[in-house]
Design a protein around this motif. Structure first.
Motif, PDB file in Angstrom:
ATOM      1  N   ASP A 169       2.266  46.258 -58.316  1.00  0.00           N
ATOM      2  CA  ASP A 169       2.284  46.112 -56.863  1.00  0.00           C
ATOM      3  C   ASP A 169       3.707  46.309 -56.361  1.00  0.00           C
ATOM      4  O   ASP A 169       4.610  45.551 -56.728  1.00  0.00           O
ATOM      5  N   LYS A 191       5.063  45.704 -53.553  1.00  0.00           N
ATOM      6  CA  LYS A 191       5.567  44.637 -52.674  1.00  0.00           C
ATOM      7  C   LYS A 191       6.013  43.408 -53.450  1.00  0.00           C
ATOM      8  O   LYS A 191       6.967  42.749 -53.081  1.00  0.00           O
ATOM      9  N   GLY A 232      -6.732  56.816 -50.659  1.00  0.00           N
ATOM     10  CA  GLY A 232      -5.332  56.593 -50.335  1.00  0.00           C
ATOM     11  C   GLY A 232      -5.098  55.296 -49.589  1.00  0.00           C
ATOM     12  O   GLY A 232      -3.967  54.837 -49.473  1.00  0.00           O
ATOM     13  N   VAL A 263      -4.954  49.642 -52.363  1.00  0.00           N
ATOM     14  CA  VAL A 263      -3.708  49.080 -52.899  1.00  0.00           C
ATOM     15  C   VAL A 263      -3.274  49.855 -54.138  1.00  0.00           C
ATOM     16  O   VAL A 263      -2.094  50.186 -54.296  1.00  0.00           O
ATOM     17  N   SER A 295      -3.785  52.951 -55.020  1.00  0.00           N
ATOM     18  CA  SER A 295      -3.253  54.292 -54.726  1.00  0.00           C
ATOM     19  C   SER A 295      -1.816  54.213 -54.224  1.00  0.00           C
ATOM     20  O   SER A 295      -0.952  54.998 -54.641  1.00  0.00           O
ATOM     21  N   ARG A 296      -1.555  53.275 -53.335  1.00  0.00           N
ATOM     22  CA  ARG A 296      -0.186  53.102 -52.842  1.00  0.00           C
ATOM     23  C   ARG A 296       0.748  52.681 -53.970  1.00  0.00           C
ATOM     24  O   ARG A 296       1.901  53.118 -54.042  1.00  0.00           O
ATOM     25  N   ALA A 341       1.529  55.708 -56.136  1.00  0.00           N
ATOM     26  CA  ALA A 341       2.464  56.603 -55.450  1.00  0.00           C
ATOM     27  C   ALA A 341       3.898  56.086 -55.583  1.00  0.00           C
ATOM     28  O   ALA A 341       4.843  56.879 -55.673  1.00  0.00           O
ATOM     29  N   ALA A 342       4.071  54.775 -55.630  1.00  0.00           N
ATOM     30  CA  ALA A 342       5.402  54.173 -55.754  1.00  0.00           C
ATOM     31  C   ALA A 342       5.884  54.104 -57.199  1.00  0.00           C
ATOM     32  O   ALA A 342       7.077  54.201 -57.471  1.00  0.00           O
ATOM     33  N   ASP A 350      -8.971  60.912 -47.168  1.00  0.00           N
ATOM     34  CA  ASP A 350      -8.071  60.009 -47.890  1.00  0.00           C
ATOM     35  C   ASP A 350      -8.362  59.942 -49.392  1.00  0.00           C
ATOM     36  O   ASP A 350      -7.624  59.306 -50.132  1.00  0.00           O
TER      37      ASP A 350
END
Length: 158
Positions: free
Chosen positions: A33, A35, A60, A63, A65-66, A69-70, A127
């Motif tokens: 994660d 965040k 997209g 959670v 998928s994000r 990407a990070a 998405d």
């Protein structure tokens, strides 16, 4: 007697791992994660592509998928289910993977829909994207006393 419970990888272990991947339709995806830095788990639809590499169709908006990407480092847990018995004795495999968006999903859509026909409802939404989850290493627990470390070559991917 060795104190290491991990056995030398055998042809049978490699075949079992490859069969598990070929039969896979779902898996548990673990991502980092962005965040919080904590692991995040999601059960996802997942199958192999024509080269035997796990592929997932992910929204997209999700959670995971994000998170991919990070940070493309992730893990998959693949299980073999039995009709009865103790689930802790059923074969299972964890894979360390590197995730990458599939730039050209040609051929994946049709293959995906054969295995997941209900995905026809959302597969073309803007998405949703295919992600290739390239194994870097793995661990097969094929039952009591049957644990093996796996390489991409063991999975038929070298």
């Amino acid at each position: 007697m060795s104190s290491d419970p991990i056995r030398a990888t055998t042809v049978e272990a490699c075949q079992s791992a490859q069969q598990m991947l070929a039969a896979m339709r779902h898996a548990v995806l673990a991502v980092n994660d962005p965040k919080t830095g904590h692991p995040h788990l999601s059960k996802i639809a997942c199958q192999i592509d024509g080269a035997g590499v796990p592929v997932a169709l992910l929204s997209g908006l999700a959670v995971h998928s994000r998170a991919l990407a990070a940070d493309p480092r992730a893990a998959l847990l693949v299980e073999t289910r039995a009709d009865r018995g103790d689930p802790m004795t059923w074969p299972r495999m964890s894979l360390q993977v590197m995730a990458q968006l599939v730039a050209d999903p040609a051929g994946l859509r049709e293959r995906w829909l054969r295995a997941h026909p209900k995905a026809a409802v959302f597969i073309d939404l803007p998405d949703f994207r295919f992600w290739r989850l390239q194994p870097q290493a793995g661990f097969l627990n094929a039952g009591f006393g049957a644990a093996f470390r796996l390489t991409p070559a063991d999975l038929g991917l070298a």
